[in-house]
Write a protein that holds these residues in place. Structure first.
Motif, mmCIF file in Angstrom:
data_model
loop_
_atom_site.group_PDB
_atom_site.id
_atom_site.type_symbol
_atom_site.label_atom_id
_atom_site.label_comp_id
_atom_site.label_asym_id
_atom_site.label_seq_id
_atom_site.Cartn_x
_atom_site.Cartn_y
_atom_site.Cartn_z
ATOM 1 N N MET A 55 0.835 -1.203 0.000
ATOM 2 C CA MET A 55 0.000 0.000 0.000
ATOM 3 C C MET A 55 0.875 1.261 0.000
ATOM 4 S SD MET A 55 -3.208 0.711 2.435
ATOM 5 C CE MET A 55 -3.563 -0.993 2.822
ATOM 6 N N LEU A 72 0.977 7.488 0.819
ATOM 7 C CA LEU A 72 -0.032 8.531 0.767
ATOM 8 C C LEU A 72 -1.424 7.941 0.918
ATOM 9 C CD1 LEU A 72 -0.395 11.541 0.339
ATOM 10 C CD2 LEU A 72 -0.607 11.097 -2.102
ATOM 11 N N PHE A 73 -1.606 6.873 0.177
ATOM 12 C CA PHE A 73 -2.905 6.200 0.228
ATOM 13 C C PHE A 73 -3.172 5.731 1.652
ATOM 14 C CE2 PHE A 73 -5.464 2.298 -0.106
ATOM 15 C CZ PHE A 73 -6.602 2.855 -0.649
ATOM 16 N N ALA A 74 -2.110 5.136 2.263
ATOM 17 C CA ALA A 74 -2.240 4.642 3.631
ATOM 18 C C ALA A 74 -2.653 5.774 4.559
ATOM 19 C CB ALA A 74 -0.919 4.035 4.090
ATOM 20 N N THR A 75 -2.004 6.918 4.380
ATOM 21 C CA THR A 75 -2.328 8.069 5.224
ATOM 22 C C THR A 75 -3.795 8.443 5.090
ATOM 23 O OG1 THR A 75 -0.206 8.828 4.394
ATOM 24 C CG2 THR A 75 -1.373 10.285 5.920
ATOM 25 N N VAL A 76 -4.228 8.463 3.842
ATOM 26 C CA VAL A 76 -5.587 8.922 3.592
ATOM 27 C C VAL A 76 -6.612 7.886 4.027
ATOM 28 C CG1 VAL A 76 -7.215 9.624 1.805
ATOM 29 C CG2 VAL A 76 -4.834 10.399 1.709
ATOM 30 N N PHE A 77 -6.306 6.636 3.723
ATOM 31 C CA PHE A 77 -7.372 5.629 3.856
ATOM 32 C C PHE A 77 -7.196 4.663 5.009
ATOM 33 C CE2 PHE A 77 -7.769 7.076 -0.486
ATOM 34 C CZ PHE A 77 -9.124 7.321 -0.535
ATOM 35 N N ASP A 78 -6.188 4.929 5.849
ATOM 36 C CA ASP A 78 -5.937 4.061 6.984
ATOM 37 C C ASP A 78 -7.221 3.652 7.694
ATOM 38 O OD1 ASP A 78 -3.757 2.781 7.769
ATOM 39 O OD2 ASP A 78 -3.256 4.149 9.431
ATOM 40 N N ASP A 79 -8.050 4.654 7.948
ATOM 41 C CA ASP A 79 -9.262 4.385 8.720
ATOM 42 C C ASP A 79 -10.293 3.598 7.931
ATOM 43 O OD1 ASP A 79 -8.036 5.796 10.603
ATOM 44 O OD2 ASP A 79 -9.339 7.573 10.505
ATOM 45 N N LEU A 80 -10.158 3.688 6.616
ATOM 46 C CA LEU A 80 -11.206 3.089 5.792
ATOM 47 C C LEU A 80 -10.873 1.675 5.356
ATOM 48 C CD1 LEU A 80 -11.993 6.151 3.513
ATOM 49 C CD2 LEU A 80 -13.160 5.443 5.587
ATOM 50 N N VAL A 81 -9.541 1.379 5.318
ATOM 51 C CA VAL A 81 -9.137 0.088 4.756
ATOM 52 C C VAL A 81 -9.565 -1.036 5.704
ATOM 53 C CG1 VAL A 81 -7.170 -1.348 4.175
ATOM 54 C CG2 VAL A 81 -7.245 1.035 3.461
ATOM 55 N N ASP A 82 -10.201 -2.023 5.150
ATOM 56 C CA ASP A 82 -10.618 -3.185 5.911
ATOM 57 C C ASP A 82 -9.662 -4.325 5.554
ATOM 58 O OD1 ASP A 82 -11.745 -5.370 7.051
ATOM 59 O OD2 ASP A 82 -13.815 -4.743 6.585
#
Lengths: 281, 584
Positions: free
Chosen positions: B1, B4-14
């Motif tokens: 991952m 940047l994506f991790a930063t943005v979507f950390d909370d959303l990633v399942d």
């Protein structure tokens, strides 16, 4: 304490949107406006002319030959691009350097630019929309904060402090301390500027956590862009992020890979915009 | 991952979902594999039995140091493998096969990693597809914008067209407004010009009356006994008065042309005779400056043309007079010929070898009160009206006048006038009586009684003298009423009738006389209208010399018409005409 209306009146007495911005917005709304009229107005502002030529000669337009004439550039750019460009110039001047720890206008400007670019990207890439109104909404969505900073600076700093340490949405603290909030104030101001109704709506509702808005709509796209911006440390007020409303969380999850692709291209888009809007010497 | 994506979507990633998706791909490739995903906080998603934190922690650390496959053994001797999946996530898995450490064998390790990479690549394929879909959407947006641009373009085109039309309409309106204004102005100017011309005509009339006296009496004075000095004075007065008369006539003519009151006659004119008479008339003037007038008349010209002889003569006199004025010890040619363009054009050409006119003055030469050079007025005299009258007359006749000139060489004035030839019936030359002179024939004729009806005392005196000198009896009546009374008392043979008079004017008196003549009983009461005898000739005498006046005179019943100031010769000629008729 003042109502939104009073704040807007007071603000208009202090600062007015530059003549150019008002004229261009009028022209976009007019059925009888010709590109010639746009040209006549843009020509008055050398900075706008430079921006415009940069814009149409940027890779985004992918033109084979360099455009050197203003009239040609105006036609290539189109009315809405011109309107956005003028809005960016007009607002940027309002975000003057006036930094302090609680609330930074420069930070706010960066936030607005980020939200604008993201909103346009989302509109274009995920929904196949033109993205011009979304960009405009992004650029001006926090104008209410500027007004509050101008007329109730102390109170706004108190709001920022409370917000950072609290759990509520920022507008809740504004309502408490300033007795109005930047969504109301901004919506009113922008309404007076004759911005498109969808844009006005999005500005009024961009902190509305409880309602469900259609996806896509300028309001929902603005929400998503705001969320992503705050995640990349470009929030309006640093140090805290508002959660995404549940319906948008599920939307983002369902199109996770799409957003992943989009985010991958975001730094490049941001760099392009920075190049385009870089302060001229 | 990506970071940047991790930063943005950390909370959303399942990660549970992600693990299942990965398992779905890797399962068939590595049957019996079990796996878990460990995020940056050490959160483990998935089932990994028998893996104590004591084993897992160093394993994760080693895996995150590089991209290699690492392994560790649990208490039961089972191997747990790990590698960095997508930073910061780490994949931990076990394989159902027992035996050696795969990570120890580079070949096997690579094989294992490749298998996972393959699985990931399949997932990446999906990403690429979505990226391409996004690009497509962007292209669609651009396409839409393109279409929009074209629509806009068309709309703009229509808008501009509309604006142009509106502008054209505005322009038209403006032009119409200005045209209207100009027309009104023009009408005003025309009215003003007409008023001016009428004023001039009236003034000329008023000037002619006193001049009549001056010319007439100085003429009579010359014939009386005078000392040499007195004679010189009277000659000077007479000449000055003549010049003044010419000038007034010129002004009157111009005014008449400009006010549209000049009517052209259309009568047979003998062009050759006309040219010769002008030459004869100006011979003395030519001789005075040692000039020679020569006349050439093209034989191809019709002997007679239809035109206004008086005005044609005036044109020729003006042109020849002008030529003579600016020529000394030279010649003036009068040439009459057919126009080159065919038709009825007649060319009147007057050529001289005088001083000529500078090129830049030629344009102004036909303008009123203009001479080629302001200084010429002082040197050569003249009013500058002659050429202007020529120009106006020629134009009125439908012709044109041109001038060519070179300084020091001479000038050519050329009039092209359309004059239709007269079908020749019998080529009777115009009567030679004018050449013989009217005065000569007169003495033999018998005396007649003339009634002069005239209110102006000076004119009375002059006319009376002129008539008496011709050996006729004359009586004067001051107005129409008095005239009628005289006609009752005495037998008159001729009436000279002024037009403008108090009590009863000349026109009314004439009508009355003609009426009485028609009534036998009434006419018997009048000595002059003796019942049934031939009607008494009445000749109008007036200072207003327009065609209209003349017409009025004839309509009232007059037989002739003389203008004042009285031209002695013409007066005598007319008087004699009636005298001879009577004696015949």
């Amino acid at each position: 304490m003042p109502s939104a209306q009073t704040l807007v009146h007071k603000f208009n007495d202090l600062k007015t949107l530059p003549h150019v911005a008002i004229r261009v917005t009028q022209l976009v709304n007019s059925d009888a406006a010709t590109m010639k009229d746009f040209e006549e107005i843009i020509k008055l502002d050398p900075i706008l002319v430079i921006r415009l030529l940069k814009l149409v000669n940027s890779p985004y337009f992918g033109l084979v030959n360099r455009v050197e004439s203003i009239s040609k550039a105006v036609v290539y750019a189109g009315m809405k691009n011109l309107r956005n460009m003028v809005a960016v110039e007009a607002l940027r001047n309002l975000f003057t350097e006036d930094d302090n720890q609680e609330f930074s206008r420069r930070q706010l400007w960066k936030h607005c630019a980020t939200v604008a670019i993201l909103a346009r990207m989302i509109a274009e890439r995920l929904f196949g929309l033109a993205g011009e109104d979304e960009f405009l909404a992004g650029i001006i969505h926090d104008i209410g904060l500027i007004i509050e900073d101008q007329l109730a600076a102390q109170e706004l700093r108190e709001v920022a402090r409370l917000y950072r340490s609290g759990t509520e949405v920022i507008t809740r603290y504004e309502d408490e301390i300033i007795e109005t909030n930047h969504c109301k104030v901004g919506g009113l101001l922008v309404f007076n500027w004759n911005m498109p109704p969808e844009v006005v709506e999005a500005i009024k509702k961009h902190h509305d956590q409880d309602k469900v808005y259609p996806v896509p709509s300028i309001t929902s796209i603005l929400h998503i862009a705001e969320y992503i911006a705050s995640r990349v440390n470009c929030g309006a007020v640093q140090g805290r992020q508002d959660p995404l409303p549940p319906y948008l969380t599920s939307h983002m999850k369902s199109r996770m890979t799409d957003y992943k692709v989009l985010i991958k291209d975001f730094p490049a888009e941001m760099a392009k915009a920075e190049e385009l809007y870089r302060e001229e010497a | 991952m990506d970071d940047l994506f991790a930063t943005v979507f950390d909370d959303l990633v399942d990660r549970a979902e992600e693990r299942l998706a990965l398992l779905a791909i890797i399962g068939p490739l590595l049957p019996g594999v079990r796996l878990a995903i460990v995020d940056r906080q050490g959160q483990v998603v998935g089932d990994l039995p028998e893996t104590s934190p004591a084993i897992l922690a160093p394993l994760l650390r080693r895996a995150q140091e590089g991209s290699a496959l690492v392994s560790a053994e649990n208490a039961r001797g089972e191997r747990r493998y790990a590698f960095c999946l997508e930073p910061p996530d780490t994949l931990v898995f076990s394989l159902p096969v027992s035996g050696g450490d795969i990570s120890a064998d580079p070949m096997q390790a690579q094989l294992c990693l490749n298998t996972f990479q393959l699985a990931l690549a399949r997932r990446g394929q999906n990403e690429a597809l979505l990226e391409s879909a996004q690009l497509h959407r962007q292209i669609e947006v651009l396409k839409k914008q393109h279409v929009h641009l074209i629509d806009d373009n068309h709309e703009q085109y229509l808008l501009l067209q509309k604006r142009e039309k509106e502008y054209a309409k505005e322009l038209e309106k403006e032009i119409a407004r200005q045209t209207k204004e100009l027309r009104a102005k023009n009408r005003e100017l025309e009215a003003a010009s007409r008023l001016k011309s009428e004023f001039l005509a009236n003034m000329s009339h008023e000037l002619r009356t006193p001049l009549n006296a001056i010319i007439g009496f100085s003429g009579l004075l010359i014939e009386s006994e005078l000392s040499a000095e007195q004679d010189d004075f009277v000659q000077t007065i007479s000449k000055a008065a003549d010049n003044l008369l010419v000038l007034i006539n010129d002004i009157l003519d111009l005014a008449k042309v400009e006010s549209g009151k000049l009517d052209l006659a259309s009568e047979p004119v003998d062009l050759a005779a006309l040219a010769r008479s002008v030459s004869a008339m100006l011979a003395a003037q030519a001789a005075a400056r040692a000039n020679n007038i020569r006349v050439h008349v093209d034989s191809a010209l019709p002997p007679r043309v239809l035109g206004d002889e008086v005005r044609l003569r005036q044109i020729l006199i003006n042109l020849v007079g002008n030529a003579l004025k600016f020529t000394e010890h030279g010649w003036v040619d009068i040439q009459l010929k057919k126009g080159e363009g065919g038709g009825d054009q007649v060319v009147f050409e007057v050529r001289d070898n005088g001083i000529g006119i500078a090129h830049h003055r030629l344009q102004a030469i036909f303008e009123k009160f203009t001479q080629a050079d302001g200084s010429t007025t002082r040197q050569y005299g003249g009013t500058g009206l002659g050429l202007s009258i020529c120009y106006q007359l020629v134009t009125l006749m439908g012709g044109q006048i041109v001038v060519e000139s070179a300084v020091g060489t001479g000038s050519v004035f050329r009039c092209l006038i359309p004059l239709a030839g007269v079908k020749v019936e019998k080529a009777t030359p115009l009567s030679a009586e004018s050449a013989a002179g009217p005065v000569a024939a007169f003495k033999q004729a018998g005396s007649i009684a003339v009634l002069l009806v005239e209110d102006n005392l000076v004119n009375q005196k002059l006319a009376r003298l002129l008539i008496q000198r011709q050996g006729c009896q004359v009586e004067v009546a001051a107005d129409g009423l008095e005239a009628l009374a005289r006609l009752q008392d005495k037998k008159f043979h001729l009436i000279l009738m002024d037009i403008h008079m108090p009590n009863m004017d000349g026109l009314e008196a004439t009508r009355k006389i003609r009426l009485l003549e028609g009534l036998a009983a009434e006419s018997m009461k009048y000595a002059s209208l003796g019942g049934g005898t031939a009607r008494i000739p009445i000749i109008g005498l007036t200072a207003s010399a327009s065609k209209e006046d003349e017409q009025n005179c004839y309509e009232a019943g007059m037989d002739g018409f003389l203008t004042k100031p009285i031209n002695k010769e013409k007066f005598v000629e007319t008087l004699n005409g009636y005298r001879q008729k009577r004696s015949a």
